[in-house]
Design an enzyme around this catalytic site. Structure first.
Site, PDB file in Angstrom:
ATOM      1  N   ASN A  58      -0.902  65.440  12.905  1.00 32.66           N
ATOM      2  CA  ASN A  58      -2.357  65.381  13.094  1.00 32.66           C
ATOM      3  C   ASN A  58      -2.778  66.716  13.693  1.00 32.66           C
ATOM      4  OD1 ASN A  58      -4.893  65.173  14.395  1.00 32.66           O
ATOM      5  ND2 ASN A  58      -4.758  62.941  14.393  1.00 32.66           N
ATOM      6  N   GLU A 108      -6.557  64.308  10.206  1.00 38.69           N
ATOM      7  CA  GLU A 108      -7.732  64.831  10.925  1.00 38.69           C
ATOM      8  C   GLU A 108      -8.057  66.255  10.489  1.00 38.69           C
ATOM      9  OE1 GLU A 108      -7.709  63.505  15.355  1.00 38.69           O
ATOM     10  OE2 GLU A 108      -9.788  63.711  14.717  1.00 38.69           O
ATOM     11  N   ASP A 156      -0.632  59.376  11.605  1.00 39.12           N
ATOM     12  CA  ASP A 156      -1.135  59.019  12.933  1.00 39.12           C
ATOM     13  C   ASP A 156      -1.572  57.563  12.863  1.00 39.12           C
ATOM     14  OD1 ASP A 156      -2.459  58.614  15.276  1.00 39.12           O
ATOM     15  OD2 ASP A 156      -3.909  60.243  15.017  1.00 39.12           O
ATOM     16  N   ASN A 191      -2.173  55.635  15.428  1.00 39.94           N
ATOM     17  CA  ASN A 191      -3.000  55.249  16.571  1.00 39.94           C
ATOM     18  C   ASN A 191      -2.562  53.912  17.173  1.00 39.94           C
ATOM     19  OD1 ASN A 191      -4.950  57.221  17.431  1.00 39.94           O
ATOM     20  ND2 ASN A 191      -5.989  56.986  15.465  1.00 39.94           N
ATOM     21  N   ASP A 198       2.451  58.826  16.415  1.00 36.95           N
ATOM     22  CA  ASP A 198       2.651  59.364  15.070  1.00 36.95           C
ATOM     23  C   ASP A 198       4.019  58.899  14.582  1.00 36.95           C
ATOM     24  OD1 ASP A 198       0.288  61.518  14.762  1.00 36.95           O
ATOM     25  OD2 ASP A 198       1.049  61.533  16.829  1.00 36.95           O
ATOM     26  N   ASP A 227      -3.716  68.338  19.833  1.00 33.98           N
ATOM     27  CA  ASP A 227      -3.209  67.426  20.866  1.00 33.98           C
ATOM     28  C   ASP A 227      -2.039  66.570  20.357  1.00 33.98           C
ATOM     29  OD1 ASP A 227      -5.129  66.248  19.239  1.00 33.98           O
ATOM     30  OD2 ASP A 227      -6.364  65.501  20.879  1.00 33.98           O
ATOM     31  N   HIS A 228      -1.763  66.643  19.043  1.00 30.79           N
ATOM     32  CA  HIS A 228      -0.569  66.008  18.475  1.00 30.79           C
ATOM     33  C   HIS A 228       0.439  67.089  18.071  1.00 30.79           C
ATOM     34  CE1 HIS A 228      -2.566  62.000  17.393  1.00 30.79           C
ATOM     35  NE2 HIS A 228      -3.612  62.765  17.648  1.00 30.79           N
TER      36      HIS A 228
END
Length: 260
Positions: free
Chosen positions: A7, A34, A150, A152, A222, A251-252
């Site tokens: 991501n 994303e 991802d 989530n 992930d 941030d991933h």
DNA sequence: ATGACATATGAGATATGA
């Protein structure tokens, strides 16, 4: 064969990071999430110059998924079946020829679902049910299949540094975790869990805020889920956490598997 | 602490993320 998921939190903001990582890690197939851009704005040529084929399913501002691949993509599917009214770009899938047959790979950006008690959380659970139904159909092909992305979802307390901090969050709700398990229980193998067992500290996301990275206050959301035919080929699975030390990182971080 | 950070949109402040 190396297959990765990442991501990137905007492909345009992360282009330099992505190119540097591709040159270093040299994956064969990369699932991105994303993108935050439309298909026409995706920096396709930058990846083609590195030898990758590019397929995208993007939208303006939010969401967006892609697959970069050394082998040619075939049988491309854009969008998750099961709801013609769903306009969010969160799923792309393709098949790739390899020695001895085909391998099928999907790039998944599962809805976040926050805050609880809203349409967003309902959408997350409905989307997961659609993913389960589609995954069940794909398993009937009896191919090596990798559902990467991802999700989530924090599958278990061991997948967070501070699980108690996530009790009110859509990523760690009992319904989210049960739905994730119901997909796994169709016959999938969680690649990181398979290779590393219950080893703690295997995170793929650290918030930008409050020094989460410096405190290793992360979560594992992930995932690469492998069909039995893909799991039989699994040689290694790792998290490229050093990518989080890049300048202006996502941030991933990428998660990479190696298949025989 | 309805915050902090980061990104997109669009040109200031809001929506979204996890």
């Amino acid at each position: 064969m190396k297959i990765a998921t990442w991501n990137v939190n905007s492909i345009k903001a992360r282009l330099d990071n992505a190119i540097a990582w591709l040159k270093d890690a040299a994956p064969d197939i990369v699932c991105l999430q994303e993108l935050k851009c439309e298909d026409a704005a995706f920096p396709t040529s930058a990846f083609e110059e590195l030898g990758y084929n590019v397929i995208t399913h993007g939208q303006k501002s939010y969401n967006g998924v892609a697959i970069l691949s050394k082998p040619q993509p075939e049988d491309v599917r854009r969008g998750l079946p099961g709801d013609d009214d769903d306009s969010q770009a969160r799923y792309i899938e393709a098949a790739f020829s390899r020695k001895g047959g085909v391998i099928r790979v999907a790039s998944i950006y599962l809805p976040n679902g926050n805050p609880l008690g809203t349409e967003k959380f309902d959408y997350k659970l409905r989307w997961m049910e659609r993913l389960r139904a589609h995954a069940k159909q794909l398993l009937k092909l009896e191919e090596p299949l990798v559902l990467a992305g991802d999700y989530n979802v924090i599958p278990a307390p061991n997948d967070a540094k501070n699980p108690e901090a996530w009790t009110g969050d859509a990523l760690f709700q009992p319904e989210s975790r049960a739905s994730f398990r119901s997909i796994v229980h169709l016959g999938f193998t969680d690649a990181i869990r398979q290779m590393h067992g219950d080893a703690p500290g295997l995170y793929t996301f650290w918030d930008y805020q409050a020094g989460a990275w410096q405190r290793n206050n992360g979560i594992r959301i992930d995932h690469l889920l492998l069909s039995p035919q893909a799991a039989d080929l699994l040689k290694d699975a790792r998290i490229d956490r050093e990518v989080r030390t890049q300048e202006r990182p996502s941030d991933h971080v990428p998660v990479v598997i190696e298949l025989a």
